[in-house]
Design a protein around this motif. Structure first.
Motif, PDB file in Angstrom:
ATOM      1  N   TYR A  67       0.830  -1.211   0.000  1.00 19.69           N
ATOM      2  CA  TYR A  67       0.000   0.000   0.000  1.00 19.69           C
ATOM      3  C   TYR A  67       0.862   1.258   0.000  1.00 19.69           C
ATOM      4  CZ  TYR A  67      -3.800   3.222   0.988  1.00 19.69           C
ATOM      5  OH  TYR A  67      -4.698   4.252   0.916  1.00 19.69           O
ATOM      6  N   PHE A  68       1.920   1.275   0.781  1.00 20.66           N
ATOM      7  CA  PHE A  68       2.807   2.434   0.848  1.00 20.66           C
ATOM      8  C   PHE A  68       3.378   2.815  -0.528  1.00 20.66           C
ATOM      9  CE2 PHE A  68       7.586   2.724   1.516  1.00 20.66           C
ATOM     10  CZ  PHE A  68       7.671   4.086   1.338  1.00 20.66           C
ATOM     11  N   PRO A  69       4.026   1.899  -1.273  1.00 21.25           N
ATOM     12  CA  PRO A  69       4.527   2.315  -2.583  1.00 21.25           C
ATOM     13  C   PRO A  69       3.412   2.634  -3.585  1.00 21.25           C
ATOM     14  CG  PRO A  69       4.987  -0.012  -2.229  1.00 21.25           C
ATOM     15  CD  PRO A  69       4.461   0.531  -0.951  1.00 21.25           C
ATOM     16  N   ALA A  70       2.246   2.004  -3.431  1.00 24.39           N
ATOM     17  CA  ALA A  70       1.116   2.329  -4.313  1.00 24.39           C
ATOM     18  C   ALA A  70       0.675   3.768  -4.080  1.00 24.39           C
ATOM     19  CB  ALA A  70      -0.035   1.351  -4.085  1.00 24.39           C
ATOM     20  N   VAL A  71       0.631   4.182  -2.822  1.00 27.13           N
ATOM     21  CA  VAL A  71       0.273   5.571  -2.494  1.00 27.13           C
ATOM     22  C   VAL A  71       1.351   6.522  -3.008  1.00 27.13           C
ATOM     23  CG1 VAL A  71      -0.061   7.215  -0.597  1.00 27.13           C
ATOM     24  CG2 VAL A  71      -1.216   4.988  -0.552  1.00 27.13           C
ATOM     25  N   GLN A  72       2.606   6.159  -2.836  1.00 29.44           N
ATOM     26  CA  GLN A  72       3.690   6.990  -3.371  1.00 29.44           C
ATOM     27  C   GLN A  72       3.515   7.211  -4.869  1.00 29.44           C
ATOM     28  OE1 GLN A  72       7.686   5.475  -2.757  1.00 29.44           O
ATOM     29  NE2 GLN A  72       8.081   7.046  -1.223  1.00 29.44           N
ATOM     30  N   ASN A  73       3.190   6.142  -5.587  1.00 32.02           N
ATOM     31  CA  ASN A  73       3.033   6.245  -7.038  1.00 32.02           C
ATOM     32  C   ASN A  73       1.835   7.089  -7.434  1.00 32.02           C
ATOM     33  OD1 ASN A  73       5.256   4.601  -7.248  1.00 32.02           O
ATOM     34  ND2 ASN A  73       4.205   2.919  -8.258  1.00 32.02           N
ATOM     35  N   VAL A  74       0.696   6.938  -6.736  1.00 33.60           N
ATOM     36  CA  VAL A  74      -0.474   7.730  -7.117  1.00 33.60           C
ATOM     37  C   VAL A  74      -0.217   9.209  -6.828  1.00 33.60           C
ATOM     38  CG1 VAL A  74      -1.940   7.624  -5.018  1.00 33.60           C
ATOM     39  CG2 VAL A  74      -2.994   7.638  -7.280  1.00 33.60           C
ATOM     40  N   LEU A  75       0.481   9.512  -5.730  1.00 35.01           N
ATOM     41  CA  LEU A  75       0.811  10.906  -5.449  1.00 35.01           C
ATOM     42  C   LEU A  75       1.810  11.448  -6.473  1.00 35.01           C
ATOM     43  CD1 LEU A  75       0.988  11.018  -1.545  1.00 35.01           C
ATOM     44  CD2 LEU A  75      -0.824  11.880  -3.055  1.00 35.01           C
ATOM     45  N   GLN A  76       2.732  10.614  -6.901  1.00 36.83           N
ATOM     46  CA  GLN A  76       3.683  11.051  -7.931  1.00 36.83           C
ATOM     47  C   GLN A  76       2.946  11.374  -9.232  1.00 36.83           C
ATOM     48  OE1 GLN A  76       6.799   8.259  -8.965  1.00 36.83           O
ATOM     49  NE2 GLN A  76       8.075   9.913  -9.747  1.00 36.83           N
ATOM     50  N   LYS A  77       1.970  10.535  -9.601  1.00 37.35           N
ATOM     51  CA  LYS A  77       1.180  10.808 -10.808  1.00 37.35           C
ATOM     52  C   LYS A  77       0.390  12.103 -10.660  1.00 37.35           C
ATOM     53  CE  LYS A  77       0.779   6.138 -12.598  1.00 37.35           C
ATOM     54  NZ  LYS A  77      -0.105   5.007 -12.910  1.00 37.35           N
ATOM     55  N   LEU A  78      -0.141  12.344  -9.480  1.00 38.18           N
ATOM     56  CA  LEU A  78      -0.878  13.584  -9.231  1.00 38.18           C
ATOM     57  C   LEU A  78       0.034  14.792  -9.382  1.00 38.18           C
ATOM     58  CD1 LEU A  78      -3.388  15.145  -8.112  1.00 38.18           C
ATOM     59  CD2 LEU A  78      -2.389  14.791  -5.841  1.00 38.18           C
ATOM     60  N   ILE A  79       1.142  14.774  -8.684  1.00 31.89           N
ATOM     61  CA  ILE A  79       2.056  15.920  -8.666  1.00 31.89           C
ATOM     62  C   ILE A  79       2.699  16.143 -10.035  1.00 31.89           C
ATOM     63  CG2 ILE A  79       4.227  16.741  -7.646  1.00 31.89           C
ATOM     64  CD1 ILE A  79       3.239  15.151  -5.060  1.00 31.89           C
ATOM     65  N   ALA A  80       2.966  15.065 -10.775  1.00 35.76           N
ATOM     66  CA  ALA A  80       3.575  15.169 -12.105  1.00 35.76           C
ATOM     67  C   ALA A  80       2.561  15.516 -13.197  1.00 35.76           C
ATOM     68  CB  ALA A  80       4.282  13.865 -12.461  1.00 35.76           C
ATOM     69  N   SER A  81       1.286  15.463 -12.876  1.00 33.88           N
ATOM     70  CA  SER A  81       0.259  15.771 -13.870  1.00 33.88           C
ATOM     71  C   SER A  81       0.426  17.200 -14.370  1.00 33.88           C
ATOM     72  CB  SER A  81      -1.136  15.616 -13.240  1.00 33.88           C
ATOM     73  OG  SER A  81      -2.107  16.205 -14.069  1.00 33.88           O
ATOM     74  N   PRO A  82       0.296  17.402 -15.679  1.00 37.88           N
ATOM     75  CA  PRO A  82       0.421  18.759 -16.204  1.00 37.88           C
ATOM     76  C   PRO A  82      -0.659  19.710 -15.658  1.00 37.88           C
ATOM     77  CG  PRO A  82      -0.068  17.170 -17.967  1.00 37.88           C
ATOM     78  CD  PRO A  82       0.088  16.404 -16.705  1.00 37.88           C
ATOM     79  N   ASP A  83      -1.746  19.152 -15.146  1.00 38.26           N
ATOM     80  CA  ASP A  83      -2.828  19.977 -14.615  1.00 38.26           C
ATOM     81  C   ASP A  83      -2.695  20.263 -13.119  1.00 38.26           C
ATOM     82  OD1 ASP A  83      -4.084  20.061 -17.129  1.00 38.26           O
ATOM     83  OD2 ASP A  83      -5.043  18.123 -16.751  1.00 38.26           O
ATOM     84  N   PHE A  84      -1.723  19.646 -12.436  1.00 41.43           N
ATOM     85  CA  PHE A  84      -1.611  19.822 -10.994  1.00 41.43           C
ATOM     86  C   PHE A  84      -1.351  21.275 -10.615  1.00 41.43           C
ATOM     87  CE2 PHE A  84       0.816  19.921  -6.994  1.00 41.43           C
ATOM     88  CZ  PHE A  84      -0.139  19.379  -6.159  1.00 41.43           C
ATOM     89  N   ARG A  85      -0.477  21.939 -11.343  1.00 39.14           N
ATOM     90  CA  ARG A  85      -0.132  23.327 -11.024  1.00 39.14           C
ATOM     91  C   ARG A  85      -1.383  24.223 -11.022  1.00 39.14           C
ATOM     92  NH1 ARG A  85       4.528  26.135 -10.536  1.00 39.14           N
ATOM     93  NH2 ARG A  85       5.816  24.401 -11.146  1.00 39.14           N
ATOM     94  N   SER A  86      -2.358  23.895 -11.883  1.00 38.29           N
ATOM     95  CA  SER A  86      -3.576  24.712 -11.934  1.00 38.29           C
ATOM     96  C   SER A  86      -4.402  24.592 -10.649  1.00 38.29           C
ATOM     97  CB  SER A  86      -4.444  24.323 -13.146  1.00 38.29           C
ATOM     98  OG  SER A  86      -5.040  23.050 -12.962  1.00 38.29           O
ATOM     99  N   LEU A  87      -4.191  23.524  -9.877  1.00 36.16           N
ATOM    100  CA  LEU A  87      -4.907  23.354  -8.618  1.00 36.16           C
ATOM    101  C   LEU A  87      -4.463  24.349  -7.550  1.00 36.16           C
ATOM    102  CD1 LEU A  87      -4.926  19.459  -8.123  1.00 36.16           C
ATOM    103  CD2 LEU A  87      -6.747  20.888  -9.070  1.00 36.16           C
ATOM    104  N   VAL A  88      -3.219  24.769  -7.618  1.00 33.19           N
ATOM    105  CA  VAL A  88      -2.658  25.588  -6.545  1.00 33.19           C
ATOM    106  C   VAL A  88      -2.661  27.069  -6.847  1.00 33.19           C
ATOM    107  CG1 VAL A  88      -1.289  23.662  -5.704  1.00 33.19           C
ATOM    108  CG2 VAL A  88      -0.262  25.293  -7.279  1.00 33.19           C
ATOM    109  N   LEU A  89      -3.179  27.448  -8.019  1.00 30.38           N
ATOM    110  CA  LEU A  89      -3.278  28.866  -8.360  1.00 30.38           C
ATOM    111  C   LEU A  89      -4.582  29.424  -7.788  1.00 30.38           C
ATOM    112  CD1 LEU A  89      -2.256  28.629 -12.129  1.00 30.38           C
ATOM    113  CD2 LEU A  89      -0.812  29.304 -10.202  1.00 30.38           C
ATOM    114  N   PRO A  90      -4.506  30.550  -7.077  1.00 23.87           N
ATOM    115  CA  PRO A  90      -5.760  31.139  -6.561  1.00 23.87           C
ATOM    116  C   PRO A  90      -6.650  31.573  -7.727  1.00 23.87           C
ATOM    117  CG  PRO A  90      -3.817  32.283  -5.687  1.00 23.87           C
ATOM    118  CD  PRO A  90      -3.341  31.303  -6.711  1.00 23.87           C
ATOM    119  N   ASN A  91      -7.915  31.786  -7.420  1.00 23.95           N
ATOM    120  CA  ASN A  91      -8.883  32.209  -8.471  1.00 23.95           C
ATOM    121  C   ASN A  91      -8.419  33.427  -9.220  1.00 23.95           C
ATOM    122  OD1 ASN A  91     -10.644  30.153  -8.076  1.00 23.95           O
ATOM    123  ND2 ASN A  91     -11.824  31.243  -6.532  1.00 23.95           N
TER     124      ASN A  91
END
Length: 176
Positions: free
Chosen positions: A152-176
């Motif tokens: 479970y630990f490495p599976a979570v690491q991988n899903v978080l890596q996919k999230l953070i590496a997603s080209p759309d992730f940066r758009s989540l952290v920009l204020p309105n």
């Protein structure tokens, strides 16, 4: 007769084992990627599970997350830990990210974890990622279920890596 009773009791006791995933260990790659978001300040709300998760592993016992956390809370804590180490976490950040674990499933026979995660921002945007993590299985239930928990630990690491590496992730952290 007494020997048969002992064998039956051994099977019952063996089915009472609980298999706990290890504590999360941060990913250097994730932290480096998150540091590039500075000076962003990100708050994190709850991570919920969209479906009922079946935690039973064969007849051996349940799979649990570390520290008595739920599986969604484990992912949230892992994400928060990485944000903190990267220096971009704040209790009252300019945006708040929440998560939904859309799918969470494992197989102790085929030896995989499936984690589908959607992270939504208070700015109205969201990103969904999926992880199908495979690992070495085992025939014996005790060994197989221990491997499920450990994976479970490495599976979570991988899903978080996919999230953070997603080209759309940066758009989540920009204020309105």
């Amino acid at each position: 007769m007494r020997g048969l009773l002992f064998v039956a009791l051994a099977f019952v006791v063996a089915g009472c084992e609980t298999y706990s995933a290890p504590r999360y260990g941060m990913s250097a790659d994730n932290i480096v990627a998150l540091k590039s978001l500075a000076p962003a300040q990100i708050a994190v709300g709850p991570f919920t599970e969209a479906q009922q998760f079946s935690d039973g592993c064969r007849a051996a016992g349940p799979i649990t997350a570390a520290d008595r956390l739920g599986f969604g809370a484990y992912i949230r804590k892992a994400f928060v830990d990485e944000l903190k180490i990267a220096g971009v976490y704040a209790d009252n950040g300019s945006v708040t990210l929440t998560g939904t674990v859309d799918k969470l499933a494992f197989s102790s026979t085929v030896a995989y974890w499936d984690i589908w995660l959607t992270v939504s921002s208070s700015n109205g945007r969201s990103v969904s990622v999926q992880e199908h993590y495979t690992f070495d299985g085992a025939f014996a239930a005790v060994t197989a279920c221990k491997r499920v928990a450990d994976a479970y630990f490495p599976a979570v690491q991988n899903v978080l890596q996919k999230l953070i590496a997603s080209p759309d992730f940066r758009s989540l952290v920009l204020p309105n």
